[in-house]
Design an enzyme around this catalytic site. Structure first.
Site, PDB file in Angstrom:
ATOM      1  N   PRO A   1       6.622  -4.530   2.507  1.00 15.61           N
ATOM      2  CA  PRO A   1       5.980  -3.668   2.144  1.00 15.61           C
ATOM      3  C   PRO A   1       5.922  -3.135   1.353  1.00 15.61           C
ATOM      4  CG  PRO A   1       7.688  -2.738   4.169  1.00 15.61           C
ATOM      5  CD  PRO A   1       8.217  -3.826   3.797  1.00 15.61           C
ATOM      6  N   GLU A   2       5.287  -2.514  -0.346  1.00 12.45           N
ATOM      7  CA  GLU A   2       5.332  -2.614  -1.634  1.00 12.45           C
ATOM      8  C   GLU A   2       5.222  -1.142  -2.019  1.00 12.45           C
ATOM      9  OE1 GLU A   2       1.422  -4.693  -3.340  1.00 12.45           O
ATOM     10  OE2 GLU A   2       1.648  -6.311  -1.809  1.00 12.45           O
TER      11      GLU A   2
END
Length: 271
Positions: free
Chosen positions: A2-3
């Site tokens: 996840p960014e």
């Protein structure tokens, strides 16, 4: 992994449901994350009132009346609200029971996430104190990038992904921003001019804002706080599209390994 847009999507999804709720219990099924979950977490936060959820880079910060919980999703972590009757599964490591009967459940198959606490300002915690500016803040602009890049031979993509330079610009969004700015990802950071950095900073802001608006990027198992996948993947112009026609010039897109990460770009459009 996840960014920033995915983490911000989680924050926005959870905040209305968690803010103002009390934590009635914390159940740690597996403390063996990237750093061990503190053994006194349950004691410290039982009965705590959650007054806000902030984000710093890819960290979620739960502010309560007794201190702060610091959570990182790691490579595969998911944080979502479930009904208390929903049974836990193998990789559901931590439950935070809320006073409305729901559970904030942290799932992490690869166990690279973390859950810590601090009674002090969380921004001064060793994990956060050295982080660069937020990419959507006014302090992040081309002049800043240009000044930090002086004398650097590091590839500009690796430079952009350095959290000490700017937080939250991971592999996907670095590739997309560099494409929009027409900059090759393997160019030396110190050899890029100020005007081109202005274009790059604007591209970073634009691609992240669009991804947040769309709900994050669906890659592998990312879901938001309510279990919904992100939908930005359909808008990606170069990432994961090796050999496909460039959306600008039509020539095949290329891939190179930079900093041990796959970097997608156009040899014709990006210089």
């Amino acid at each position: 992994m996840p960014e920033l847009p995915e983490v911000e999507t989680v924050r926005r999804g959870l905040a209305p449901h968690v803010r103002g709720r009390r934590i009635t219990r914390i159940l740690v099924r597996n403390a063996g994350l990237r750093q061990p979950v503190p053994s006194d977490l349950q004691h410290r936060f039982s009965g705590a009132l959650v007054h806000e959820i902030q984000r710093r880079g890819k960290y979620l910060l739960f502010g309560t009346d007794v201190g702060w919980m610091i959570l990182h999703l790691g490579m595969s972590g998911v944080l979502r609200l479930v009904d208390s009757s929903q049974p836990a599964h193998k990789h559901d490591h931590v439950d935070m029971d809320l006073d409305d009967g729901r559970v904030l459940r942290f799932t992490d198959p690869r166990r690279f996430g973390l859950l810590l606490w601090t009674a002090e300002n969380p921004l001064q915690h060793p994990l956060l104190a050295g982080l660069g500016p937020e990419p959507l803040d006014a302090t992040f602009d081309g002049a800043y990038l240009w000044a930090r890049a002086r004398g650097r031979s590091l590839a500009v993509k690796s430079f952009l992904m350095d959290s000490r330079i700017v937080v939250g610009v991971g592999n996907i969004y670095a590739s997309e921003a560099l494409f929009r700015a027409c900059i090759r990802p393997d160019r030396a950071a110190g050899g890029i001019g100020r005007l081109r950095y202005e274009r790059l900073a604007q591209a970073v802001k634009a691609v992240l804002a669009e991804a947040i608006e769309a709900g994050g990027t669906t890659l592998r198992d990312f879901v938001d706080g309510e279990g919904r996948p992100g939908y930005f993947r359909v808008q990606l112009q170069v990432y994961g599209r090796r050999g496909e026609p460039c959306p600008r010039c039509g020539k095949p897109l290329a891939v190179a390994t930079i900093g041990q990460r796959s970097s997608f770009f156009c040899r014709s459009c990006q210089r």
